[in-house]
Design a protein around this motif. Structure first.
Motif, mmCIF file in Angstrom:
data_model
loop_
_atom_site.group_PDB
_atom_site.id
_atom_site.type_symbol
_atom_site.label_atom_id
_atom_site.label_comp_id
_atom_site.label_asym_id
_atom_site.label_seq_id
_atom_site.Cartn_x
_atom_site.Cartn_y
_atom_site.Cartn_z
ATOM 1 N N UNK A 1 0.815 -1.205 0.000
ATOM 2 C CA UNK A 1 0.000 0.000 0.000
ATOM 3 C C UNK A 1 0.854 1.263 0.000
ATOM 4 N N UNK A 2 2.131 1.130 0.342
ATOM 5 C CA UNK A 2 3.045 2.280 0.382
ATOM 6 C C UNK A 2 4.056 2.235 -0.750
ATOM 7 N N UNK A 3 3.732 1.549 -1.824
ATOM 8 C CA UNK A 3 4.644 1.481 -2.964
ATOM 9 C C UNK A 3 4.664 2.817 -3.707
ATOM 10 N N UNK A 4 5.729 3.074 -4.476
ATOM 11 C CA UNK A 4 5.784 4.323 -5.251
ATOM 12 C C UNK A 4 4.633 4.414 -6.241
ATOM 13 N N UNK A 5 4.187 5.642 -6.435
ATOM 14 C CA UNK A 5 3.098 5.902 -7.384
ATOM 15 C C UNK A 5 3.603 6.780 -8.514
ATOM 16 N N UNK A 6 2.701 7.200 -9.362
ATOM 17 C CA UNK A 6 3.069 8.014 -10.516
ATOM 18 C C UNK A 6 3.707 9.325 -10.050
ATOM 19 N N UNK A 7 4.873 9.640 -10.591
ATOM 20 C CA UNK A 7 5.583 10.857 -10.257
ATOM 21 C C UNK A 7 6.522 10.751 -9.089
ATOM 22 N N UNK A 8 6.478 9.654 -8.321
ATOM 23 C CA UNK A 8 7.390 9.496 -7.182
ATOM 24 C C UNK A 8 8.805 9.227 -7.663
ATOM 25 N N UNK A 9 9.766 9.663 -6.855
ATOM 26 C CA UNK A 9 11.172 9.482 -7.191
ATOM 27 C C UNK A 9 11.684 8.168 -6.620
ATOM 28 N N UNK A 10 12.317 7.376 -7.453
ATOM 29 C CA UNK A 10 12.988 6.147 -7.028
ATOM 30 C C UNK A 10 14.404 6.177 -7.593
ATOM 31 N N UNK A 11 15.363 5.833 -6.780
ATOM 32 C CA UNK A 11 16.769 5.793 -7.202
ATOM 33 C C UNK A 11 17.147 4.358 -7.520
ATOM 34 N N UNK A 12 17.804 4.154 -8.632
ATOM 35 C CA UNK A 12 18.149 2.804 -9.107
ATOM 36 C C UNK A 12 19.634 2.711 -9.387
ATOM 37 N N UNK A 13 20.192 1.552 -9.058
ATOM 38 C CA UNK A 13 21.571 1.228 -9.435
ATOM 39 C C UNK A 13 21.669 -0.285 -9.568
ATOM 40 N N UNK A 14 22.514 -0.736 -10.470
ATOM 41 C CA UNK A 14 22.659 -2.163 -10.757
ATOM 42 C C UNK A 14 24.129 -2.518 -10.841
ATOM 43 N N UNK A 15 24.421 -3.766 -10.520
ATOM 44 C CA UNK A 15 25.780 -4.307 -10.598
ATOM 45 C C UNK A 15 25.764 -5.521 -11.517
ATOM 46 N N UNK A 16 26.912 -5.778 -12.160
ATOM 47 C CA UNK A 16 26.991 -6.822 -13.175
ATOM 48 C C UNK A 16 28.243 -7.662 -12.969
ATOM 49 N N UNK A 17 28.192 -8.880 -13.488
ATOM 50 C CA UNK A 17 29.336 -9.792 -13.522
ATOM 51 C C UNK A 17 29.560 -10.208 -14.966
ATOM 52 N N UNK A 18 30.719 -10.804 -15.214
ATOM 53 C CA UNK A 18 31.084 -11.246 -16.573
ATOM 54 C C UNK A 18 30.937 -12.755 -16.654
#
Length: 896
Positions: free
Chosen positions: A627-644
């Motif tokens: 019920x407290x998930x982000x909605x339209x227009x909310x700011x979310x910060x994303x970052x991802x990590x990868x392996x080979x």
């Protein structure tokens, strides 16, 4: 003491001889047979060894004798003509110019005289002589390589023009900087001025992009895939739905199908289907060896340099894709959180492309019907008659299509048991159509000989498609067909009529060509990647026009083309592969199964955050309040990590099959082609993805304690990880093992659908270098939902600034000291965006950005070299100016 031993030719007895002259016979049988007339084995005479030659560092390598054989295998020094070029030599300076030469310092000046005056800074070219290879020198002929022997007769059959012209630029393989297209909109518009999305060629199996774009053009097929969602991890239909969703919101941007290819690789039977290039090279090489032409091959090139052999790979992929999607539709199980449309179709491949047929077999002797089999066919592969017998009368496309639908080329007469005759008799099989499909998928199934009837004769050839003036009347296959079926007769009567002209009324029974996939083979190019597929689609443009138009889709290039260019096969660089015809008016046609309307829905709901990981582990992710998930227009910060991941070592079965291919393939180029079978290209794989949610829409109002971690998933992979990239990813061995990892482990599909939910609801993503993260995850986010701090803190024609340097300069924090953490990087990017808004509001952002570049150049962008003065100056510039009340406070305290 034993001195000799021998075994009888029958293998029944062993005889030993000793020093006393006694023979000892050993056998396990009571009755032993011997050959009384045995002859000694004839041993060939060995050639006398050549005298040894001593080689030192000063020895001349030409002193080594080599066998002179004109039929030998080519040496490494025998470069093919495609890899050689003439070297330009400077033209000698005439004596008339040298006599008037005036020299100042080391530069000579003279008047430009002579008959052929050149422009300034222009030299007259002169080609160096091209020396023949040793094979040409040893050849026992005086004719040039391109000459035709007089005794050789011209082959019979339809004559085709031998044109080796290069395809136009829009058809060639284009070397495009894909990372630049993600950030620069103006550069992307140079290749695609439409609103249609395109697919990139990122790996060998990307050849399937051409067929996927043709299927995406079918609206019902597209909607079915985007609505589909199931619990299966490697579901091809699910990945197609994710890909088609990206193309829906692309708005002229480019996507790639790496996740679709990944799912195809994991499907059982994909190796045996011969659709994976690094696994099917051996089979394709055998097919090429059976052809008349000898293929050209470069060891470092993964393409198959035969315009017809490479075409069959896409046709095999079409069969595999239709069969796999039909199987997945039969075993579809939607997850609990997914939204399903009302009256959703379950068999889209069967409904759109399937047509019912009856295959009957009868005895040619008595006419008794042996057996009847009812089935559904999803696509048809064209069959061709013997072109040598029909050299003067080439069959029409309608005739070949009708015979292919009826199975006249596929079903052959065979001997079988006839119950009426009670003996083996010739059995004749025939196929009768009972219904007609909505979409008719036709596989060209061509080779070098069959392409002769696709290309017009020299007398009918007018212009070249490279000049854009080819008349559609020269095309052998039509853009419109009228197909009628009389099921009241026994057997049923199928008739196909070709319709010429654009003014033909599209009434009942008319099929219109809506998609065409062709293989483009650049014969004149010396590049390694010179063979690929292109797609023509006939659709209504999204720019507002209501009239359908033809579009050419070649990698990231999308352009409008006329219909005459689509239907023309005048040049040899263009070979057909897959054609899709659409029934124009299916209403009221009793021979076509009616289709129920289908609605488009978004299958992913917020219930996806309640879905548990498929792996059993001790460490669980913190429960997220849906019920407290982000909605339209909310700011979310994303970052991802990868392996080979990859390349991996070949298995024992692959090595054994590779050695068998070396024995069967006698042509040296095909043996080199089979070498590619055990080579796997390496790539990046998603290892961790983190999403931070700031409840306030304004970052300045968000507190550190209010930021919540919505997603922090570690992605398990079935590929072999060759490099964890711990310094840059923070991933160590064991973090991605479901049995050992202390983190929350899940599948790529599980993490992907949760990110898709945030995209669909309209969240605003903040991060540093998001274009690379989105590309590796293979997800497309609308531009208005992306805030990339690497672009905010960037000046045109300047370098991109690292996140660590910006954090040290603007936030006075030191991150990424030993390794990276996606949660820390996402939170830092959110704080940088907060600081950007503050600086922009105060009107000092340009000054601060200029100071960042000045200090960065002085310290070589190393935060360890930042002086205290630089940090103090940065804090002073980045600090917001005090308000009026703050300025009056010191004066009041001083008055007291």
């Amino acid at each position: 003491m034993l001195t000799c031993v021998d075994v009888s030719q029958s293998g029944d007895c062993v005889c030993f001889g000793d020093t006393a002259g006694v023979l000892h016979h050993w056998t396990a049988l009571d009755d032993v047979m011997f050959n009384d007339f045995s002859q000694p084995t004839v041993v060939p005479d060995y050639a006398p060894p050549r005298p040894p030659v001593q080689l030192t560092f000063s020895s001349d390598l030409s002193a080594m004798p080599l066998p002179v054989d004109s039929d030998r295998e080519p040496l490494l020094s025998d470069w093919p003509p495609t890899l050689t070029f003439g070297v330009r030599q400077p033209h000698p300076i005439p004596e008339s110019i040298l006599s008037q030469l005036k020299q100042k310092d080391f530069v000579g000046y003279a008047t430009n005289t002579g008959v052929n005056k050149l422009r300034r800074n222009q030299a007259q070219p002169q080609l160096a002589p091209v020396y023949p290879s040793p094979v040409q020198l040893l050849a026992d002929t005086d004719q040039p390589p391109d000459a035709t022997p007089e005794s050789e007769e011209e082959p019979s059959g339809p004559k085709t023009p031998r044109k080796r012209s290069r395809p136009p630029k829009r058809y060639r393989v284009n070397q495009v900087n894909l990372s630049r297209l993600d950030n620069d909109t103006s550069s992307a518009k140079q290749y695609n001025k439409t609103s249609l999305g395109s697919l990139e060629y990122t790996q060998p199996e990307s050849y399937c992009n051409a067929l996927l774009l043709a299927l995406y053009n079918i609206e019902r097929f597209r909607v079915y895939c985007t609505n589909h969602l199931c619990n299966q991890e490697f579901c091809v239909t699910c990945e197609l739905g994710f890909l088609f969703h990206m193309l829906n919101i692309a708005d002229g941007r480019n996507c790639h199908s790496s996740n679709v290819i990944r799912a195809v690789r994991m499907v059982p039977g994909s190796d045996e289907a011969g659709i994976l290039l690094d696994d099917s090279v051996e089979t394709s090489a055998k097919n090429m060896a059976s052809a008349d032409s000898t293929p050209s091959f470069s060891p470092s090139h993964w393409r198959l340099h035969s315009s017809t052999a490479f075409t069959h790979i896409l046709e095999r992929f079409a069969r595999f894709l239709f069969g796999r999607m039909h199987t997945e539709s039969l075993h579809h199980t939607a997850p609990a959180y997914a939204t399903q449309p009302r009256a959703a179709p379950l068999k889209v491949v069967e409904d759109l492309f399937g047509f019912e047929c009856k295959t009957s077999s009868c005895c040619l002797s008595c006419g008794h019907e042996v057996g009847v089999e009812n089935s559904k066919v999803h696509l048809v592969s064209l069959g061709y008659p013997n072109l040598q017998e029909s050299a003067h009368t080439s069959p029409s496309f309608a005739t070949i299509l009708r015979k292919s639908l009826c199975g006249e080329f596929e079903l052959m007469d065979e001997d079988g048991m006839c119950p009426e005759c009670s003996t083996y008799q010739p059995i004749h099989s025939r196929r009768e159509l009972r219904t007609l499909p909505h979409k008719l998928c036709v596989l060209a199934n061509v080779n070098e000989e069959r392409m002769q009837i696709w290309r017009p004769r020299q007398d009918d050839l007018t212009d070249s498609p490279s000049r854009g003036n080819t008349a559609s009347s020269n095309s052998w296959f039509p853009s419109k067909l009228r197909i009628s079926l009389d099921t009241s007769a026994s057997p049923s009567i199928l008739s196909i009529q070709e319709l010429a002209g654009s003014n033909v009324s599209e009434n009942a029974g008319v099929y219109r060509l809506t998609a065409l996939v062709c293989n483009v083979h650049d014969h004149s190019s010396t590049d390694l990647e010179r063979e690929h597929f292109v797609t023509y689609v006939y659709r209504v443009p999204a720019e507002g026009s209501t009239k359908p138009q033809w579009y050419l889709m070649n990698d990231v290039i999308v352009s409008k083309v006329p219909e005459r260019e689509v239907m023309s096969f005048n040049d040899e660089w263009k070979v057909p592969s897959v054609m899709i015809y659409e029934l124009v008016a299916p209403e009221g046609n009793e021979l076509v199964k009616p289709l129920k309307p289908i609605e488009s829905v978004c299958p992913i709901t917020k219930g996806v955050f309640e879905m548990k990981s498929p792996f059993k582990q001790q460490q669980k992710q913190d429960d997220v309040d849906i019920e407290c998930l982000p909605k339209a227009g909310d700011l979310v910060a994303l970052d991802a990590e990868f392996v080979w991941v990859g390349p991996r070592e070949p298995t024992m079965q692959e090595v054994a099959a590779h050695e068998a291919a070396r024995v069967e393939l006698s042509t040296p180029s095909l043996v080199a082609l089979s070498e590619q079978r055990i080579k796997r290209p390496g790539r990046f794989s998603l290892a961790r993805v983190s999403v931070i949610f700031a409840p306030s829409k304004c970052p300045a109002e968000a507190k550190e304690s209010d930021m919540r971690t919505v997603i922090d998933d570690y992605i398990a992979t079935q590929d072999i990880i060759t490099d964890y990239l711990t310094r840059f990813s923070g991933i160590v061995p064991g973090d991605l093992d479901p049995d050992k990892s202390p983190h929350h482990i899940t599948t790529l599909k599980h993490a992907y659908v949760r990110l898709r939910y945030l995209v669909d609801v309209g969240c605003k993503f903040v991060g540093h270098g998001l274009a690379k993260d989105f590309r590796m995850i293979n997800i497309l986010v609308p531009r208005e939902q992306v805030v990339d701090t690497v672009l905010l803190f960037h000046r045109r024609q300047q370098r991109m600034i690292k996140l660590r340097f910006l954090a040290a300069f603007l936030l006075d924090v030191d991150i990424q000291r030993e390794t990276h953490c996606s949660v820390e990087d996402a939170r830092t990017a959110l704080h940088l965006y907060e600081r950007y808004l503050e600086l922009s509001q105060d009107g000092c952002f340009d000054a601060v950005l200029g100071e960042i570049y000045r200090v960065g150049r002085e310290c070589h962008w190393d935060i360890g070299c930042l002086s205290p003065e630089d940090r103090a100056r940065a804090v002073a510039l980045a600090k917001p100016p005090p308000s009026d009340e703050q300025e009056d406070a010191p004066s009041e305290s001083a008055s007291r």
